[in-house]
Design an enzyme around this catalytic site. Structure first.
Site, PDB file in Angstrom:
ATOM      1  N   ASN A 139       0.177   0.157   6.046  1.00  0.00           N
ATOM      2  CA  ASN A 139       0.720  -0.728   5.014  1.00  0.00           C
ATOM      3  C   ASN A 139       1.328  -1.923   5.725  1.00  0.00           C
ATOM      4  O   ASN A 139       2.183  -1.727   6.602  1.00  0.00           O
ATOM      5  CB  ASN A 139       1.792   0.024   4.204  1.00  0.00           C
ATOM      6  CG  ASN A 139       2.581  -0.908   3.297  1.00  0.00           C
ATOM      7  OD1 ASN A 139       2.058  -1.922   2.850  1.00  0.00           O
ATOM      8  ND2 ASN A 139       3.830  -0.557   3.038  1.00  0.00           N
ATOM      9  N   GLY A 140       0.900  -3.135   5.399  1.00  0.00           N
ATOM     10  CA  GLY A 140       1.460  -4.319   6.050  1.00  0.00           C
ATOM     11  C   GLY A 140       0.353  -5.233   6.538  1.00  0.00           C
ATOM     12  O   GLY A 140      -0.799  -5.109   6.110  1.00  0.00           O
ATOM     13  N   LYS A 174       3.737  -2.862  -6.656  1.00  0.00           N
ATOM     14  CA  LYS A 174       5.152  -2.707  -6.976  1.00  0.00           C
ATOM     15  C   LYS A 174       6.041  -3.340  -5.920  1.00  0.00           C
ATOM     16  O   LYS A 174       7.003  -4.021  -6.216  1.00  0.00           O
ATOM     17  CB  LYS A 174       5.466  -1.213  -7.111  1.00  0.00           C
ATOM     18  CG  LYS A 174       6.907  -0.916  -7.488  1.00  0.00           C
ATOM     19  CD  LYS A 174       7.187  -1.355  -8.898  1.00  0.00           C
ATOM     20  CE  LYS A 174       8.633  -1.123  -9.311  1.00  0.00           C
ATOM     21  NZ  LYS A 174       8.956  -1.937 -10.495  1.00  0.00           N
ATOM     22  N   GLU A 234      11.949 -14.638 -17.662  1.00  0.00           N
ATOM     23  CA  GLU A 234      11.571 -13.232 -17.514  1.00  0.00           C
ATOM     24  C   GLU A 234      10.559 -12.826 -18.593  1.00  0.00           C
ATOM     25  O   GLU A 234       9.605 -12.100 -18.316  1.00  0.00           O
ATOM     26  CB  GLU A 234      12.837 -12.353 -17.563  1.00  0.00           C
ATOM     27  CG  GLU A 234      12.586 -10.861 -17.503  1.00  0.00           C
ATOM     28  CD  GLU A 234      11.890 -10.382 -16.220  1.00  0.00           C
ATOM     29  OE1 GLU A 234      11.740 -11.179 -15.277  1.00  0.00           O
ATOM     30  OE2 GLU A 234      11.467  -9.225 -16.190  1.00  0.00           O
ATOM     31  N   ARG A 258       1.945   1.403  -5.875  1.00  0.00           N
ATOM     32  CA  ARG A 258       2.105   0.480  -4.756  1.00  0.00           C
ATOM     33  C   ARG A 258       0.829  -0.310  -4.457  1.00  0.00           C
ATOM     34  O   ARG A 258       0.857  -1.278  -3.685  1.00  0.00           O
ATOM     35  CB  ARG A 258       2.509   1.245  -3.502  1.00  0.00           C
ATOM     36  CG  ARG A 258       3.831   1.962  -3.633  1.00  0.00           C
ATOM     37  CD  ARG A 258       4.153   2.706  -2.369  1.00  0.00           C
ATOM     38  NE  ARG A 258       4.328   1.794  -1.259  1.00  0.00           N
ATOM     39  CZ  ARG A 258       5.458   1.163  -0.959  1.00  0.00           C
ATOM     40  NH1 ARG A 258       6.521   1.370  -1.697  1.00  0.00           N
ATOM     41  NH2 ARG A 258       5.538   0.358   0.058  1.00  0.00           N
ATOM     42  N   TRP A 300      -3.601  -1.983  -1.515  1.00  0.00           N
ATOM     43  CA  TRP A 300      -3.526  -3.284  -2.188  1.00  0.00           C
ATOM     44  C   TRP A 300      -4.050  -4.285  -1.167  1.00  0.00           C
ATOM     45  O   TRP A 300      -3.436  -4.498  -0.124  1.00  0.00           O
ATOM     46  CB  TRP A 300      -2.088  -3.595  -2.571  1.00  0.00           C
ATOM     47  CG  TRP A 300      -1.924  -4.818  -3.413  1.00  0.00           C
ATOM     48  CD1 TRP A 300      -2.073  -4.915  -4.759  1.00  0.00           C
ATOM     49  CD2 TRP A 300      -1.568  -6.140  -2.961  1.00  0.00           C
ATOM     50  NE1 TRP A 300      -1.827  -6.207  -5.178  1.00  0.00           N
ATOM     51  CE2 TRP A 300      -1.520  -6.976  -4.101  1.00  0.00           C
ATOM     52  CE3 TRP A 300      -1.296  -6.692  -1.723  1.00  0.00           C
ATOM     53  CZ2 TRP A 300      -1.206  -8.324  -4.018  1.00  0.00           C
ATOM     54  CZ3 TRP A 300      -0.977  -8.049  -1.645  1.00  0.00           C
ATOM     55  CH2 TRP A 300      -0.934  -8.846  -2.794  1.00  0.00           C
ATOM     56  N   CYS A 303       0.855  -1.178   0.000  1.00  0.00           N
ATOM     57  CA  CYS A 303       0.000   0.000   0.000  1.00  0.00           C
ATOM     58  C   CYS A 303       0.894   1.232   0.000  1.00  0.00           C
ATOM     59  O   CYS A 303       2.077   1.156   0.305  1.00  0.00           O
ATOM     60  CB  CYS A 303      -0.876   0.016   1.240  1.00  0.00           C
ATOM     61  SG  CYS A 303      -1.859  -1.475   1.417  1.00  0.00           S
ATOM     62  N   GLU A 312       2.151 -11.016 -16.504  1.00  0.00           N
ATOM     63  CA  GLU A 312       1.720  -9.960 -15.583  1.00  0.00           C
ATOM     64  C   GLU A 312       1.101  -8.775 -16.304  1.00  0.00           C
ATOM     65  O   GLU A 312       0.274  -8.069 -15.737  1.00  0.00           O
ATOM     66  CB  GLU A 312       2.846  -9.526 -14.637  1.00  0.00           C
ATOM     67  CG  GLU A 312       3.970  -8.738 -15.243  1.00  0.00           C
ATOM     68  CD  GLU A 312       5.010  -8.311 -14.202  1.00  0.00           C
ATOM     69  OE1 GLU A 312       4.643  -8.014 -13.065  1.00  0.00           O
ATOM     70  OE2 GLU A 312       6.196  -8.281 -14.554  1.00  0.00           O
ATOM     71  N   HIS A 358      10.507 -33.626 -22.370  1.00  0.00           N
ATOM     72  CA  HIS A 358      10.142 -34.447 -21.208  1.00  0.00           C
ATOM     73  C   HIS A 358       8.699 -34.234 -20.789  1.00  0.00           C
ATOM     74  O   HIS A 358       8.340 -34.521 -19.645  1.00  0.00           O
ATOM     75  CB  HIS A 358      11.107 -34.167 -20.049  1.00  0.00           C
ATOM     76  CG  HIS A 358      12.521 -34.512 -20.392  1.00  0.00           C
ATOM     77  ND1 HIS A 358      12.961 -35.803 -20.522  1.00  0.00           N
ATOM     78  CD2 HIS A 358      13.578 -33.716 -20.694  1.00  0.00           C
ATOM     79  CE1 HIS A 358      14.241 -35.801 -20.867  1.00  0.00           C
ATOM     80  NE2 HIS A 358      14.638 -34.543 -20.980  1.00  0.00           N
ATOM     81  N   LYS A 388       6.826 -11.390 -17.790  1.00  0.00           N
ATOM     82  CA  LYS A 388       6.345 -10.101 -18.298  1.00  0.00           C
ATOM     83  C   LYS A 388       5.028 -10.276 -19.053  1.00  0.00           C
ATOM     84  O   LYS A 388       4.113  -9.483 -18.896  1.00  0.00           O
ATOM     85  CB  LYS A 388       7.388  -9.456 -19.242  1.00  0.00           C
ATOM     86  CG  LYS A 388       8.561  -8.825 -18.546  1.00  0.00           C
ATOM     87  CD  LYS A 388       8.198  -7.515 -17.922  1.00  0.00           C
ATOM     88  CE  LYS A 388       8.881  -7.219 -16.619  1.00  0.00           C
ATOM     89  NZ  LYS A 388       8.943  -8.129 -15.542  1.00  0.00           N
TER      90      LYS A 388
HETATM   91  O1  M6R Z   1      11.603  -5.056  -5.401  1.00  0.00           O
HETATM   92  P1  M6R Z   1      11.993  -6.475  -5.744  1.00  0.00           P
HETATM   93  O2  M6R Z   1      13.012  -6.538  -6.812  1.00  0.00           O
HETATM   94  O3  M6R Z   1      12.385  -7.260  -4.524  1.00  0.00           O
HETATM   95  O4  M6R Z   1      10.666  -7.117  -6.299  1.00  0.00           O
HETATM   96  C1  M6R Z   1      10.611  -8.464  -6.643  1.00  0.00           C
HETATM   97  C2  M6R Z   1       9.350  -8.796  -7.388  1.00  0.00           C
HETATM   98  O5  M6R Z   1       8.219  -8.493  -6.616  1.00  0.00           O
HETATM   99  C3  M6R Z   1       9.249  -8.039  -8.713  1.00  0.00           C
HETATM  100  O6  M6R Z   1      10.368  -8.248  -9.516  1.00  0.00           O
HETATM  101  C4  M6R Z   1       7.990  -8.482  -9.481  1.00  0.00           C
HETATM  102  O7  M6R Z   1       8.110  -9.810  -9.891  1.00  0.00           O
HETATM  103  C5  M6R Z   1       7.699  -7.572 -10.677  1.00  0.00           C
HETATM  104  N1  M6R Z   1       6.280  -7.349 -10.780  1.00  0.00           N
HETATM  105  C6  M6R Z   1       8.147  -8.132 -11.975  1.00  0.00           C
HETATM  106  O8  M6R Z   1       7.861  -7.295 -13.035  1.00  0.00           O
END
Ligand code: M6R
Length: 617
Positions: free
Chosen positions: A101-102, A612, A480, A27, A75, A2, A487, A503, A484
């Protein structure tokens, strides 16, 4: 997870809080709300959905003259993303408001205790339980501060909280435990926020709160106190060098696109001052021994960066390296030896699982190196040494330039360890040359990569699923690419080691299940080309990132010497060292997902269900 912003000073607080929330929306964006003092009480306005809904509600409010206020963008962790669960939360008597937040892990226990005393709750949240607990403590505590502290001393889990109360309308109280919170100190005004961009137009003087600390904030100043005994603490603000332009879209349609396009600068900045006379300079690590073993621990994209670098850390650095997902590592009771070193990678420096892995490693006597982007973040502060990626603020929820900067710094780390171990110099100078070539190669090729990405996105926009395939370091890039696409576009995608396809997964391949293959000009290429043949033999469509042979290349050059399959969609990158090629492949993958999401009308910078900075488990 958040975002929190609070302000006390001489300006109208509500517009400033809304502006801060706009910069923190990355966030969390399930709902938002704000509070300010009005006519001897507190006014709270909340709305479900994106921030625009809150702005619409605030627009019809008369007399927004308060100069102290706070806001929150959520969030959801406890309770649906509906208005009654949006922050701020108030106690039953509406004497105080709280943003959080938390996760308060023992909130059920607190809630039951309060309910037994007759308290009735309006929401499903842990935050409301905490607000009500503070109000109950206030009945017996000599001051609001003491009531705030007493309640927080009972809270378990993670929190960054800010409170306002009707009895002290120009003051806010703030505290943190395992969740980010910092103060911005201006002339006659003070801010409290989850992240620096929230108040960056007004001040760059920042005070980082530590776990177990409480801040009292008002327009004329701020104080820090220890939560345990409310003893005062002394701390000087730090000057932050970021500017506003770095935190704005700068003419791009989305932050994600801007951040992809920044990658040439990001690599150049990462190299700047870190290489001299063919040697890598990482003075941050000079006092630490070269580890007997490196455990790389991270989440999401940062994990993929670590996976990519493993080959170099072992092959070039001569250091055995394991790469693990933080949420697994922290709970599997790993056997750690004190001479091992744990390298935690995190853009935000606040990811809860990564931070917990760091703490676990330290509790076992291991040294911890943090590789972070956000200066002063929890991981940066708790690690024995920190390498900053210097990528600047990354606002888009989908991480792009952060991975590029992590990869660049990990190459330097591998060479640095190799040099300290006295390993061969020629290979490291070839790697450094390849890395130095990256900024120019990226700058020259990003526009055409985007064009190809846009064309391919349109062609494959109807696909329901994708494979992303690669071998060696490119396997990490395949992971990766799949992350991408998932998400951003909500299209199912799986990253696979290309050799694993036979396999089982190849059973899925048919004309409607395309594969995106990384067929870069590295020692794995012959095998990858035959994997492409296997997919195409099952009528699977293939996009293959490949490299062009330079004119006049020797006959024994890998690609020229091989019969390449007729690929459905060859996507040619320029001929370059495999290391440079990886730095070109990364934005190709990012841009493909970006263009796909934009074409499908998805919310590129704020994909659904994500945040984020993942500061909860
Ligand atoms: O801030 P961080 O690098 O620790 O975050 C890790 C993941 O939460 C972050 O990379 C997440 O997978 C992203 N949404 C990827 O685009």
């Amino acid at each position: 997870m958040c975002g929190i912003i609070g302000y006390s000073g001489h300006r109208p607080a509500v517009p400033l809080v809304l502006e801060g929330l706009r910069r923190l929306e990355y966030r969390g964006y399930d709902s938002s709300g704000l509070a300010y003092a009005q006519a001897g009480g507190l006014r709270v306005i909340r709305a479900p959905g994106k921030l625009g809904a809150l702005e619409d509600r605030v627009a019809s409010e008369p007399n927004l003259l308060a100069t102290t206020g706070m806001g929150h963008t959520r969030w959801a962790t406890h309770g649906l993303p509906v208005e009654r669960n949006a922050h701020p939360h108030m106690d039953e008597g509406r004497t105080l408001a709280l943003v959080h937040n938390g996760i308060i892990e023992n909130f059920q226990e607190i809630r039951s205790e309060l309910a037994a005393g007759g308290c009735r709750f309006q929401s499903d949240t842990d935050t409301e339980a905490l607000a009500c607990l503070i109000a109950r403590e206030r009945r017996s505590a000599p001051s609001l501060l003491e009531a705030f502290a007493r309640a927080l001393r009972r809270a378990r889990g993670a929190y960054a909280v800010v409170m306002m109360a009707a009895e002290e309308p120009d003051t806010m109280y703030a505290a943190r435990l395992s969740a980010p919170l910092l103060l911005g100190v201006g002339a006659g005004e003070c801010f409290v926020a989850s992240d620096i961009p929230a108040f960056l137009p007004y001040t760059r003087e920042v005070v980082f709160l530590e776990d177990g600390e409480v801040a009292r904030i008002h327009g004329s100043g701020w104080e820090l106190l220890r939560l345990d005994d409310l003893a005062p603490l002394v701390r000087m603000p730090q000057h932050i060098a970021w500017d506003m332009q770095a935190a704005a879209k700068d003419g791009y349609k989305h932050f994600m696109l801007k951040e992809i396009m920044e990658q040439p600068r990001v690599v150049a900045d990462c190299l700047s001052g870190r290489v001299a006379g063919g040697r890598v300079l990482l003075p941050e690590l000079d006092n630490l021994p070269v580890p007997a073993r490196l455990r790389v621990v991270a989440c999401g994209t940062s994990y993929n960066a670590g996976l990519w670098a493993r080959h170099l850390l072992e092959g070039q650095g001569g250091v055995p390296a394991d790469v693990e997902i933080a949420s697994e590592f922290r709970y599997r009771r790993p056997l750690l030896e004190p001479e091992e070193c744990v390298l935690v990678i995190s853009q935000s420096g606040e990811t809860a699982d990564t931070l917990a892995a760091l703490r676990l490693a330290r509790s076992r006597g291991c040294r911890v190196i943090g590789l972070c982007n956000v200066v002063g973040s929890s991981i940066a502060r708790e690690a024995d040494a920190v390498l900053y990626t210097q990528a600047g603020p990354e606002i888009s929820v989908a991480s792009t330039k952060a991975m590029c900067s992590q990869m660049a710094l990990l190459v330097l780390l591998a060479i640095y360890y190799g040099q300290r171990r006295g390993l061969a110099g020629t290979e490291s100078s070839a790697l450094l040359d390849a890395l130095h070539a990256v900024p120019v190669m990226l700058r020259e090729n990003l526009p055409s990569l985007r064009e190809t990405a846009a064309r391919l996105a349109r062609r494959f926009a109807g696909a329901r699923s994708f494979f992303y395939l690669g071998r060696g370091p490119a396997y990490a890039l395949a992971q990766e690419g799949a992350l991408k696409l998932k998400e951003l576009s909500y299209i199912h995608a799986e990253g696979y080691a290309a050799g694993e396809m036979k396999h089982g997964p190849i059973a899925l391949v048919d004309p409607d299940f395309p594969s995106f293959v990384l067929a870069l000009d590295d020692p794995f290429l012959p095998k990858v080309l035959s994997n492409i043949e296997q997919v195409q033999a099952r009528q699977g469509k293939v996009i293959a990132l490949m490299q062009r042979r330079p004119p006049g290349a020797p006959a024994d050059a890998p690609v020229g010497a091989l019969p390449s399959p007729e690929v459905d969609e060859p996507w040619y990158l320029p001929a370059a060292h495999p290391l440079t090629a990886a730095f070109l492949a990364l934005p190709a993958l990012q841009l493909f997902s970006y263009e796909m999401a934009d074409y499908l009308g998805k919310d590129v910078d704020q994909p659904r269900n994500l945040a984020k900075s993942v500061t909860v488990e």
